[in-house]
Design an enzyme around this catalytic site. Structure first.
Site, PDB file in Angstrom:
ATOM      1  N   ASN A   9       0.842  -1.194   0.000  1.00 42.26           N
ATOM      2  CA  ASN A   9       0.000   0.000   0.000  1.00 42.26           C
ATOM      3  C   ASN A   9       0.876   1.242   0.000  1.00 42.26           C
ATOM      4  O   ASN A   9       1.925   1.294   0.642  1.00 42.26           O
ATOM      5  CB  ASN A   9      -1.002  -0.003   1.155  1.00 42.26           C
ATOM      6  CG  ASN A   9      -0.388  -0.186   2.522  1.00 42.26           C
ATOM      7  OD1 ASN A   9       0.673  -0.794   2.665  1.00 42.26           O
ATOM      8  ND2 ASN A   9      -1.047   0.328   3.542  1.00 42.26           N
ATOM      9  N   GLU A  66      -2.956  -4.696  -3.060  1.00 47.56           N
ATOM     10  CA  GLU A  66      -3.440  -5.641  -4.075  1.00 47.56           C
ATOM     11  C   GLU A  66      -3.486  -4.986  -5.449  1.00 47.56           C
ATOM     12  O   GLU A  66      -3.066  -5.553  -6.450  1.00 47.56           O
ATOM     13  CB  GLU A  66      -4.856  -6.142  -3.727  1.00 47.56           C
ATOM     14  CG  GLU A  66      -4.939  -6.916  -2.431  1.00 47.56           C
ATOM     15  CD  GLU A  66      -5.215  -6.038  -1.207  1.00 47.56           C
ATOM     16  OE1 GLU A  66      -4.704  -4.899  -1.150  1.00 47.56           O
ATOM     17  OE2 GLU A  66      -5.920  -6.511  -0.304  1.00 47.56           O
TER      18      GLU A  66
END
Ligand code: THU
Length: 128
Positions: A42, A55
């Site tokens: 992130n 992701e």
């Protein structure tokens, strides 16, 4: 590659997290059909909505390298959190129904999920 090995990669990716606002580092490792592992973490911004999840960083990175076929994905956070709704939608669109391993940062135990269970009735332009 064994799930635990992919999770080890996700733990490494978690170490690259830029999460000074939330203090919640997330790491992701995406395994391609050819055995390549693409990392994501992130990345947060002082302009908070510009933050991107681990992701999607991994998926967008793989796609931008021309990699399109995937075998498995591992996601690591300190609380073994399952992916957020936005990431589920992108996983549905680009990954297909591959194993999703979710683990905490120890990597000793993991949860196994598939996107059709995490995101039933996904948005789809063609099928409503
Ligand atoms: N985050 C992810 O990286 N993946 C998710 O699926 C949910 C949340 C990140 C975004 C933000 O940097 C931090 O975790 C706290 O929300």
């Amino acid at each position: 590659m064994e799930p635990k090995d992919l999770i080890k990669h996700a733990i490494k990716a978690q170490g690259n997290s830029q999460s000074e606002y939330s203090n919640y580092p997330v790491g992701c490792a995406l395994l391609t059909n050819d055995g390549e592992v693409v990392y994501g973490c992130n990345i947060e911004s002082a302009v908070y909505p510009s933050t991107l999840c681990a992701e999607r960083v991994a998926i967008y990175s793989a796609l931008s390298k021309g990699l399109k076929k995937f075998k498995a994905i591992a996601i690591v956070s300190n609380t073994a959190a399952r992916p957020c709704g936005s990431c589920r939608q992108i996983m549905h669109e680009y990954l297909g129904n591959i194993p999703i391993y979710v683990s905490d940062s120890n990597g000793k135990e993991y949860k196994l999920h598939y996107i059709d269970e995490l995101l039933p009735y996904p948005f789809d332009l063609k099928n409503s």
